[in-house]
Write an enzyme that holds these catalytic residues in place. Structure first.
Site, PDB file in Angstrom:
ATOM      1  N   GLU A  32       0.828  -1.184  -0.019  1.00 52.70           N
ATOM      2  CA  GLU A  32       0.135  -0.088   0.008  1.00 52.70           C
ATOM      3  C   GLU A  32       0.818   1.296  -0.083  1.00 52.70           C
ATOM      4  OE1 GLU A  32      -2.157  -3.082   2.646  1.00 52.70           O
ATOM      5  OE2 GLU A  32      -0.219  -2.825   1.845  1.00 52.70           O
ATOM      6  N   CYS A  64      -0.344   0.457   7.761  1.00 49.70           N
ATOM      7  CA  CYS A  64      -0.884   0.693   6.241  1.00 49.70           C
ATOM      8  C   CYS A  64      -2.295   1.466   6.562  1.00 49.70           C
ATOM      9  CB  CYS A  64      -1.017  -0.336   5.194  1.00 49.70           C
ATOM     10  SG  CYS A  64       0.700  -1.114   4.904  1.00 49.70           S
ATOM     11  N   ALA A 142      14.996 -41.306 -11.765  1.00 55.17           N
ATOM     12  CA  ALA A 142      16.580 -41.315 -12.067  1.00 55.17           C
ATOM     13  C   ALA A 142      16.592 -42.828 -12.989  1.00 55.17           C
ATOM     14  CB  ALA A 142      17.359 -41.630 -10.858  1.00 55.17           C
ATOM     15  N   THR A 176      19.765 -39.261  -1.789  1.00 52.68           N
ATOM     16  CA  THR A 176      20.025 -38.105  -2.578  1.00 52.68           C
ATOM     17  C   THR A 176      21.139 -37.639  -2.213  1.00 52.68           C
ATOM     18  OG1 THR A 176      17.314 -37.930  -2.619  1.00 52.68           O
ATOM     19  CG2 THR A 176      18.706 -36.066  -3.286  1.00 52.68           C
ATOM     20  N   LEU A 184      22.276 -27.453  -2.808  1.00 57.94           N
ATOM     21  CA  LEU A 184      20.972 -26.954  -2.142  1.00 57.94           C
ATOM     22  C   LEU A 184      21.274 -25.585  -1.822  1.00 57.94           C
ATOM     23  CD1 LEU A 184      19.921 -29.949   0.076  1.00 57.94           C
ATOM     24  CD2 LEU A 184      19.289 -29.631  -2.403  1.00 57.94           C
ATOM     25  N   ARG A 187      21.395 -20.116  -6.368  1.00 53.17           N
ATOM     26  CA  ARG A 187      22.701 -19.632  -7.242  1.00 53.17           C
ATOM     27  C   ARG A 187      22.266 -18.855  -8.501  1.00 53.17           C
ATOM     28  NH1 ARG A 187      23.796 -24.738  -5.774  1.00 53.17           N
ATOM     29  NH2 ARG A 187      23.460 -25.597  -7.755  1.00 53.17           N
ATOM     30  N   GLU A 277      13.322 -31.720  -1.717  1.00 54.23           N
ATOM     31  CA  GLU A 277      13.518 -31.990  -3.085  1.00 54.23           C
ATOM     32  C   GLU A 277      13.868 -33.406  -3.281  1.00 54.23           C
ATOM     33  OE1 GLU A 277      16.163 -29.160  -4.940  1.00 54.23           O
ATOM     34  OE2 GLU A 277      15.200 -27.272  -3.812  1.00 54.23           O
ATOM     35  N   GLY A 279      14.530 -37.829  -1.881  1.00 57.02           N
ATOM     36  CA  GLY A 279      13.995 -38.564  -3.157  1.00 57.02           C
ATOM     37  C   GLY A 279      12.703 -39.075  -3.241  1.00 57.02           C
ATOM     38  N   LEU A 282      11.472 -40.601   0.395  1.00 58.08           N
ATOM     39  CA  LEU A 282      11.400 -39.488   1.138  1.00 58.08           C
ATOM     40  C   LEU A 282       9.886 -38.950   0.989  1.00 58.08           C
ATOM     41  CD1 LEU A 282      11.792 -37.508   3.685  1.00 58.08           C
ATOM     42  CD2 LEU A 282      13.083 -36.358   2.244  1.00 58.08           C
TER      43      LEU A 282
END
Length: 346
Positions: A32, A64, A142, A176, A184, A187, A277, A279, A282
């Protein structure tokens, strides 16, 4: 922005847009305020459309509600109510000041889809858990067990790095960590305010200390969850390498950790949102135990065949998908396709 919600605001006057803004950074001006500044004073009698109820408290920034009133805003339309005990109540304060208020105009499902971790954190003690999975068209992750297999292209990878910036921690299993040796970290896109912590589940504390995870453990902490009876030497080795080691109870089966205990510990150490992320094992456990709140599924236009590692466990029929709803996509990232599913809360 994280851990604050994503919020946007548009100001209109006489059917013309006079100001727009969004909340860009934690501790920075709210949507706002940005929109009011962009309007350069053309706000008397204007209407403010904002995705979240304007806040009504003095936090890192002023309320606000007061800014909207002082700017002469005549009408406010907001999408979702603010669930905060301190920040909420903005709609009532605006009405008390004579401002016309319409809202919330979104359903609770739409509000959660826009800011899932924010709303989860307001009502639950354990972290918000999202799952990211990249699989082939024949549902493999995989080419074979233990082999690192790149499925998606650079556009999808860049999107995953963007997703990481919105989470407190990135979670993977020990298999993994060994197969992919990932860092992880963020980047490929501008980094977030705080680097996400890296969390690895390793019942035997058997993570190699020369793994890529440890190359920058001082700036992006590494947390390893292991069994209560994990070898003491292995635990000490990880701690010497810079890891924070958390022994937790088992899940009843050999080599399995209690996901409930892991999530409770994460909450205790200030991790409110987790992106898993991999494998496949999990991911299957998190889905089966109904811990996944959002599911990002990337599908690559390739097949890996019967020797490939399944994306879901062999007994995948036990997974209950009845309360998942698609909230975004399909969206293309280069040759890959993304769909986003949210688990609806009862």
């Amino acid at each position: 922005m994280h851990p604050n919600p994503m919020v946007g605001c548009v100001l209109t006057l006489d059917d013309a847009v006079v100001g727009e803004g969004h909340h860009a950074a934690f501790g920075g001006p709210h949507a706002e305020i940005v929109a009011l500044e962009a309007a350069h004073g053309a706000t008397g009698g204007a209407t403010a459309y904002v995705s979240l109820e304007p806040c009504n408290h003095q936090g890192k920034t002023p309320p606000c509600v007061r800014a909207l009133i002082d700017a002469g805003i005549r009408r406010v339309v907001y999408g979702a109510p603010d669930p905060g005990a301190e920040s909420g109540g903005g709609a009532d304060a605006l009405r008390a000041a004579g401002v016309e208020v319409l809202g919330p105009v979104w359903s609770s499902e739409a509000a959660r889809a826009e800011n899932p971790a924010f709303f989860h954190r307001a009502y639950h003690r354990t972290p918000f858990v999202a799952l990211k999975l990249a699989m082939s068209m024949d549902a493999r992750i995989a080419a074979m067990p233990g082999r690192r297999t790149r499925l998606t292209g650079p556009e999808a990878e860049r999107e995953v790095h963007r997703l990481r910036t919105g989470f407190d921690a990135i979670l993977i299993g020990a298999a993994t960590a060994r197969a992919d040796d990932p860092r992880l970290t963020v980047r490929l896109v501008p980094p977030g305010r705080v680097p996400p912590r890296r969390v690895v589940l390793a019942p035997n504390a058997d993570i190699a200390t020369d793994a890529a995870l440890f190359s920058d453990a001082s700036s992006a902490p590494v947390h390893v969850f292991c069994a209560l009876d994990a070898p003491e030497q292995a635990v000490e080795r990880l701690e010497t390498a810079g890891a924070h080691v958390h022994p937790v109870s088992g899940a009843g089966a050999p080599g399995r950790l209690s996901v409930d205990a892991i999530l409770e510990t994460c909450a205790e150490i200030g991790i409110d949102s987790i992106l898993c992320e991999g494998g496949g094992t999990l991911a299957g456990s998190l889905l089966a135990e109904r811990h996944v709140h959002r599911f990002w599924l990337f599908i690559a236009p390739t097949t890996l065949g019967e020797r490939g590692v399944p994306a879901f466990p062999p007994d995948a029929e036990r997974l209950d998908w009845s309360d998942f709803r698609q909230v975004a996509g399909p969206e293309s990232f280069g040759p890959d396709t993304l769909i986003v599913l949210d688990r609806q809360e009862g």
